[in-house]
Design an enzyme around this catalytic site. Structure first.
Site: not given
Length: 275
Positions: A40, A112, A153
């Site tokens: 990330e 995301k 994440c």
């Protein structure tokens, strides 16, 4: 199928990060890997929004994306750029995964979905949604290593996303991360192994590691876990590139042994009894 992972300590300068990632592509190619997975925020890791704002640019201007496209073509390696901070047309930022093929062409993008807004202890308060806009779709993309479900994440804590990716055909689940040390020590391996077992998928989790220039401390321990939940690769805490070979029959084998995906049922309304 041989793949490579980059574990890095990202810095404040996107150009310096571009050199690190491009070197990793070269290392992966020379080592015989078909794909490289990066963490990330491979282009910029900076929690100071004012300082970082001028360095976050539109996708086509990003120095890491440009350098990786050239390197992917030169070394014949597919690259899953775990994520880049990029500026959207509306001025907000996206935390975006980008899949690049061995000709340097973008094959897929994923923004995301789940923003990390959490207070995990002194000096560890995060408000990702204050600058970043959440994505609006889940993505499974074809790669030489198999069908890849793209996540980032904090998504790791939302198993319904991974269930949807598995049901859409994902065989590999990418979880590029910059986990804090506190949450990494508590939850990182447990969550990754759970997502692999639940969905009968490989989980490939390339991570940031170490003490960063913006003051954050990331956990490292990039992992590859197989569909049975066994850890195939644990990269510890040092920045480096490492390799692992994936058994192409492992997904089918795990799902045949415990066919939980075929047993899933729609959850009925929850009945609350008593106070």
């Amino acid at each position: 199928m041989k793949i490579a992972l980059l574990q890095m300590t990202g810095v404040l300068d996107p150009v310096a990060n571009a050199a690190t990632v491009a070197d990793a592509v070269a290392h992966a190619g020379r080592g015989g890997a078909t794909m490289l997975f990066t963490p990330e925020m491979s282009n910029l890791i900076d929690r100071d929004r004012n300082r970082s704002a001028s360095k976050i640019v539109a996708e086509h201007e990003d120095p890491v994306l440009q350098a990786v496209g050239r390197a992917a073509y030169e070394y014949g390696v597919w690259v899953h750029l775990g994520s880049l901070a990029v500026r959207r047309p509306d001025g907000r930022f996206a935390n975006r995964s980008i899949l690049i093929d061995d000709r340097g062409i973008i094959r897929a993008r994923y923004d995301k979905l789940h923003m990390f807004d959490a207070d995990v202890g002194p000096g560890n308060r995060w408000q990702e949604s204050s600058a970043f806009a959440a994505g609006d779709r889940a993505v499974v993309a074809a790669t030489p290593a198999g069908q890849l479900g793209m996540t980032i994440c904090y998504d790791l804590r939302f198993p319904a996303l991974y269930q949807a990716l598995g049901e859409a055909g994902a065989e590999l689940l990418a979880v590029p991360a910059a986990f804090t040390r506190a949450t990494g020590e508590a939850h990182w391996e447990s969550l990754i192994r759970a997502r692999a077992i639940e969905n009968g998928c490989f989980v490939i989790a390339a991570a940031q590691t170490g003490d960063h220039e913006d003051g954050r401390l990331t956990y490292g321990r990039s992992l590859v876990v197989d569909p049975w939940g066994d850890v195939l690769l644990d990269m510890g805490v040092g920045p480096r590139v490492d390799f692992v070979v994936l058994d192409e029959g492992a997904v089918a084998s795990a799902r045949a042994r415990i066919p939980a995906m075929t047993h899933r049922r729609a959850i009925p309304p929850v009945e609350r009894v008593g106070a």
